[in-house]
Structure formats: structure tokens, C-alpha cells
Write an enzyme that holds these catalytic residues in place. Structure first.
Site, short mmCIF file in Angstrom:
data_model
loop_
_atom_site.label_atom_id
_atom_site.label_comp_id
_atom_site.label_asym_id
_atom_site.label_seq_id
_atom_site.Cartn_x
_atom_site.Cartn_y
_atom_site.Cartn_z
N VAL A 82 5.25 7.30 -4.66
CA VAL A 82 4.96 6.56 -3.27
C VAL A 82 5.83 5.02 -3.62
O VAL A 82 4.93 4.36 -4.32
CB VAL A 82 3.73 6.66 -2.42
CG1 VAL A 82 3.70 5.60 -1.41
CG2 VAL A 82 3.40 8.20 -2.31
N CYS A 83 6.74 4.76 -3.18
CA CYS A 83 7.17 3.21 -3.24
C CYS A 83 6.09 2.00 -2.93
O CYS A 83 5.60 2.06 -1.93
CB CYS A 83 8.42 2.80 -2.66
SG CYS A 83 9.00 1.09 -2.68
N ILE A 84 5.72 1.50 -3.91
CA ILE A 84 4.69 0.32 -3.66
C ILE A 84 5.17 -0.65 -2.46
O ILE A 84 4.21 -1.19 -1.65
CB ILE A 84 4.08 -0.31 -4.99
CG1 ILE A 84 2.67 -1.16 -4.78
CG2 ILE A 84 5.26 -1.44 -5.60
CD1 ILE A 84 2.34 -1.57 -6.07
#
Lengths: 130, 135, 102, 102, 135, 130
Positions: free
Chosen positions: F77-79
Site C-alpha cells: 500500500v503506497c504510504i
């Protein structure tokens, strides 16, 4: 006049919720009333208090919570749409057996009836979506 | 203003690709309890919501199209479908589900809920409302 | 060195399919998925634009999405074929790259 | 008994503006907001379709959205005017209902 | 396969109405550290991302258009813009920002990063990639 | 072959994440590898464990968590996208001073570099979005 407002898209992804915020602000400045804003579809995601936008960007949730407090606006998050998307208040979290909740101050979870009621009780209804 | 308002639900999007069609239907069902005048408009890709023979097993999503047939029980009996939108998509009335309601003022006769209208008639329907909800 | 293009939006509502058709090269493949499958139907306002490329470009629709929307495979225009998810996987593998027209 | 229509999508990517123009009645108003403001520009592939209705329908664009996108008000076609959020509020109040073309 | 791949970032959406343009730029900036061959394509409404004079105070969003001018520092120097997309929108090259990069192999001469290409040339650019990321 | 997959839209709202799930399943069945799926834009919202879909509907998050466990898929999951939208793991919640986190088992938060790396290390990249 009384305006009802619907927000149908999530924060940051679509401009809809930003447009709604500016519209509500302008309406109140012109002396209209905005008794309620109803968050539906991905609009429910506006209400999470876990959002951490970059420091040089607007904080959409906090802006709405502050506006609602100042002008006594009822921010209603649709319960059916919220459950699908993982927006819970403390009661719902307990009822569903979830170990956390994420709704922000100033928002309340309720049913779709609140949307219809808003349509009945206001003079105009404006939807911001995609 | 009378106690009863005219509500129009405008459906312009196809089913399944996005959730708008399904969540619109959820509003219609809840709204039916409020005893307002309710009409539904289907135009542009919204007409695809009413096709018969939808089978969603292969995409793992719930087939909600049978719910349209239950609308009569909720006294939602006016589903306007735009002819120009059908034409552009190569569809005819035969491609749509049969959706009926029982008219209690006419010895419970079954009548069709879908009314195919021209674009000009659709514009008239839209202009005759108190509240327009778009999905 | 061919490309698989995917289109997931209805061609009646957006310009995406047209843009894809305008950029796909001879020998490429186009797979219509989700609301994109309406683009494969015969007898619509857009059928001619698609038919013009069926010779040079392999055009497919995802059968699961077609079925979900109540469209029988017989409604597809000539030159457009239905494939399942396994066919989708093969198309990705057979072509050198995938370009998803979002 | 007039209607305010809002359009928030680019007319170059979706059919929404055209559908709105096809359903707006004489005396109605159309307000373009967000990516919809591109529909008010002069000299585009869509200017003629919009210009055809500027007499019968009041057509406006939201100036804040126009400015954000780097478009000067001089780029608007004749018969299309820019209004701010206060003008948006007035349009909602003046018309009997609002129809949002999403 | 060599160690270096050709990456193309395809931009087809207008700025501000949705976040895709901004979040695409975030990928480009991070991706620049990986020393791959990077090119950007702007077509359809994506060309609107590059207009000059964007002022976002009135909509309360961050103006990210100046970031395009910093791409040269990240060795991202090829921004293909489709002429047909500009034409349809009534835009010319003069409506776009000036985006330059310094060519270290040519005595640090400043060169334009934006290259206006025809639709056919854009199709060639697209067909010449290892990885295509769409926004 | 190695396939990388990007999911760019949120659960329930768009079909993208459902299509991605079926594509990954079919690819694995045909003997391909899917080492990583990267969730970007609203795709990050797939990873919330607070979602409670209706009982007659699919549970998108749980399906992904199970698939990842069975086939050892790295769900990233892209931060940056996650922070804007209110998706946090325990570390991030602590670091940001938030009183709750909501990420589900099998998903991990990391940087955009993981997307580029996936593009470099896989033979094909497929994006499911809007």
C-alpha cells in the site's frame, strides 16, 4: 433559503468535496442556511480522522469539522455506504466486533432516510460528485 | 409548498463498473417509505441497468437487477427510459426487463412501469420536479 | 513487439476507446473489460469506428463482464471475440507490454 | 420554473456536457465547474455545440476553477460568462431546482 | 533484457478535478532515483496539466504545475505532448509552460523538455517501451 | 512469467479491484507468478480491516488477504496515498500521533519505490483503475 448538500466522492481523489466546502461557505456568507451535508458513496471517506495529508496541503476532514462546529451543520455519513468502505464510529465498531473506529469529530453515522429528509426539508438540493 | 415533493432519481451510469447504480437503488428503496412522489429517469448509460439476463457469477458481484422488479411493491411505478439513449446503444424495449406494478385503483391490474420516452419528453420529466438526485 | 491495450470504460460515455483505437498499431490487441465491453456490441452508434480496426488489430471482450451486463455473445460485432480471464492472462503474456487506458 | 444544471467533467473526455445541453430547456442555466470549465473555451472542437445554446440558455463557468487551470477569462467564448462561488450560490437560489450532471 | 528498462508515464487527465495528475508526478519523482529510461506522454486532457499561469488559491488546492519545471533536475527530459490533443482543445505550444533541461553532454546548454508530436509519433513512443504506467 | 499488478481504485466503488483479483487468480492458475500487487490512489482503501460489507456481498479485503497468504503475494500500500486517505498501520499511527490504525493482515505500507521496483523486476505490468 435552506440548502441541502450531498457529497458523493472521496477526499483528495476528486475535487467534489472541495467544491462543496467552498459552496457551503459561500452560501452561509450570503445569509443562506445549510442545515445538513450528507456524505454518500465514497463521500463517506471524508469523515475519517486517520487522514494525514502533506503539511502544505489542505486538511479536508478538519476543515469540514471546523465549519460544521462554527455554523452548526449536521454532517451525516450514510451508514450503508460507510460500512462497505470501513468508516465506523464507536457504537458500530462494537456492534460489528471491530477493534477500532475512525470517524472524526463533527460527523455522525446515520441512515439514508436523512438524505430524503434533507430533500424534503430544504429549498434546494445540490450534489457534488463525479 | 405542499407536504409532498416530487423526487426524481437520475440514472446515467452502467451497472457493475461502478457502484452508483446499486447505491442509487438503495436510496430509492429507503426513500419509498417517505411517501413522496417518486420517479426514476434512465438515460445515457443508465439504460444498461435495465437489461434482462444479467448474470454476475463470473465477476463475483451481486446481481441487483431483480430489485427493479420489486419497485412496484414500494409504489415506485414510473421508470422513464430515454429512446435516443437506447437507439445509440443498439437496444430496444425488448432488451429490457419486464417490470410491472399492480394498480389498486384499477382492480389491481398489472401495468408496465417502464415508459419509453423521447429526449424532449425526458427533458419535460426533469423540469417537473422539486428535487433531482443524480447518480 | 506488440502491445495489449485494455479499455474499461463505456465508449458511449467517454472518449477512451476512441483514443485507444487512434493509437493502437497494426498487430496490437485490444481487450475490453468492465464497462468497456459495451464497445464490442454490433449495431451501436460506435460499431463502425470499432469495425474499421478489426482487421489490423485483434479486438476482444471479456466474457465474464459481457455476461454480467446481460449481453449475449451473439450481440458482438463480427471480428470481435469473447475471451475469459484465462484468455486475458494469455493476451498479457503474448504481447510485449500492456497499456491500460484508464 | 427554471433549472440550474451543473457540469463538472471535461467535455473532451465525457459526453456529460452534450447530454446536459440536449436536456436543458430554454430559460435554464448551466454552470460549468471543476474540469467542466474547459467546456466554456472558445476555439475548441466543442465550441460550436455550446455556442448553439448560448442564446436560449444562460451558460456560466466558475471563475475559481478557470483560474486554477491557467485559463484567462478572455479565452471564454462569446455568450459564456464567469461567476464566482457567490454567483454559484445565487444561481442555485434563483432557479427552482438544481440538476447536477455527474 | 538489459538492466535498464524504458518506462512511459501516460497522462490523459486534467489537473485538479481529480488527483491522478498530481499522484502521477509523485511516481515520476520517486522513479527518477531508479536510473531507468523515463519518458512522459501527455495526450487527451493530459495536455491541460502543462498550461502556464495556473493559480489555485481560489480552489484551496496546491498548485503543482511548477514541479514540471523541476523534472530536468531529475534527468526527466522527454515530455511528449500530442498535437492533435492540443488542437482539439484550442491550445498551442505557447499556452504551455516553458520546461527546460541542461544537457551536460553539450556544455550544459538549456534545451526544451516538451516535444510536440503528432498522434502517429505518439503511437510510436508508446510502442517503444518496456513498462507503461497510466494515470 | 512474472506479472506485476497495480490497483488504482477503491473497493466496492469501482470494479477495478475485483477485476484485478480475478486476473491475479487466473494468472496463478495458469502457472504465472504474481510476486506483488501495488495499491495506489484510492486503491489504498482496499486495505482497511474496518470494512463491513453486506453479508450477501463479497468481502474484498478478506479475499485479497487470503489470496496473498495462499500464494505469498506481497500486497503493498503506497504510504503517500495512504496517509492522505487515512490508511495507517500501527507504526504510522504512532508516528503521526493517531489513536487508531486500520490496516488489514497481509497488507504492508511502503513507498512508491516498490512500484518502480515491481516494474523493473516483473515481465509484465497490468494496471486496474478508472
Amino acid at each position: 433559503m435552506k440548502f441541502g448538500v450531498v457529497v458523493s466522492e472521496g477526499p483528495y481523489t476528486h475535487q467534489a468535496v472541495d467544491s462543496a466546502y467552498r459552496f457551503v461557505t459561500a452560501a452561509i456568507e450570503k445569509g443562506h442556511e445549510v442545515p445538513r451535508v450528507f456524505f454518500y458513496h465514497d463521500g463517506v471517506n471524508v469523515s475519517t480522522r486517520l487522514s494525514v495529508p502533506p503539511q502544505d496541503e489542505r486538511n479536508i476532514q478538519q476543515n469540514w469539522s471546523a465549519l460544521a462546529k462554527e455554523h452548526n451543520i449536521d454532517l451525516v455519513v450514510c451508514i450503508a455506504a460507510a460500512q462497505r468502505r470501513g468508516i465506523l464510529d464507536e457504537n458500530e465498531a462494537n456492534r460489528q466486533g471491530k477493534d477500532a473506529n475512525n470517524i472524526a469529530e463533527g460527523f455522525r453515522i446515520s441512515g439514508l432516510g436523512q438524505l430524503i429528509e434533507m430533500g424534503i426539508q430544504t429549498d434546494r438540493l445540490v450534489t457534488f460528485g463525479d | 409548498m405542499s407536504d409532498t415533493k416530487k423526487f426524481l432519481y437520475v440514472n446515467r451510469k452502467a451497472p457493475y463498473g461502478t457502484i452508483y447504480a446499486l447505491e442509487a437503488l438503495e436510496v430509492v428503496l429507503i426513500g419509498a417509505a417517505f411517501e413522496q412522489d417518486v420517479e426514476l429517469a434512465f438515460l445515457d448509460d443508465g439504460v444498461f441497468q435495465l437489461t434482462k439476463g444479467q448474470k454476475t457469477d463470473g465477476i463475483g458481484m451481486k446481481n441487483f437487477s431483480p430489485t427493479f422488479r420489486a419497485l412496484g411493491d414500494y409504489e415506485v411505478t414510473k421508470l422513464y427510459v430515454e429512446k435516443e439513449s437506447l437507439d445509440e446503444r443498439g437496444l430496444t424495449a425488448d432488451d429490457l426487463q419486464e417490470i410491472m406494478w399492480e394498480d389498486e385503483d384499477d382492480d389491481w391490474e398489472e401495468k408496465p412501469s417502464i415508459r419509453i420516452v423521447s429526449r424532449a419528453e425526458m427533458a419535460d420529466v426533469m423540469a417537473n420536479q422539486d428535487v433531482v438526485l443524480s447518480f | 513487439m506488440a502491445t495489449l491495450h485494455t479499455v474499461n470504460k463505456s465508449p458511449f460515455m467517454t472518449q477512451t476507446l476512441l483514443s485507444c483505437l487512434n493509437h493502437a498499431k497494426d498487430g496490437d490487441a485490444i481487450l475490453m473489460i468492465e464497462d468497456g465491453v459495451y464497445g464490442g456490441m454490433a449495431g451501436t452508434g460506435l460499431s463502425d469506428a470499432v469495425a474499421a480496426r478489426t482487421g489490423a488489430v485483434k479486438i476482444c471482450v471479456l466474457s465474464e463482464d459481457l455476461e454480467a451486463r446481460g449481453l449475449a455473445a451473439e450481440r458482438l460485432m463480427e471480428g470481435v471475440s469473447a475471451v475469459g480471464y484465462d484468455g486475458f492472462v494469455d493476451l498479457v503474456a503474448e504481447n510485449d507490454r500492456t497499456q491500460n487506458w484508464l
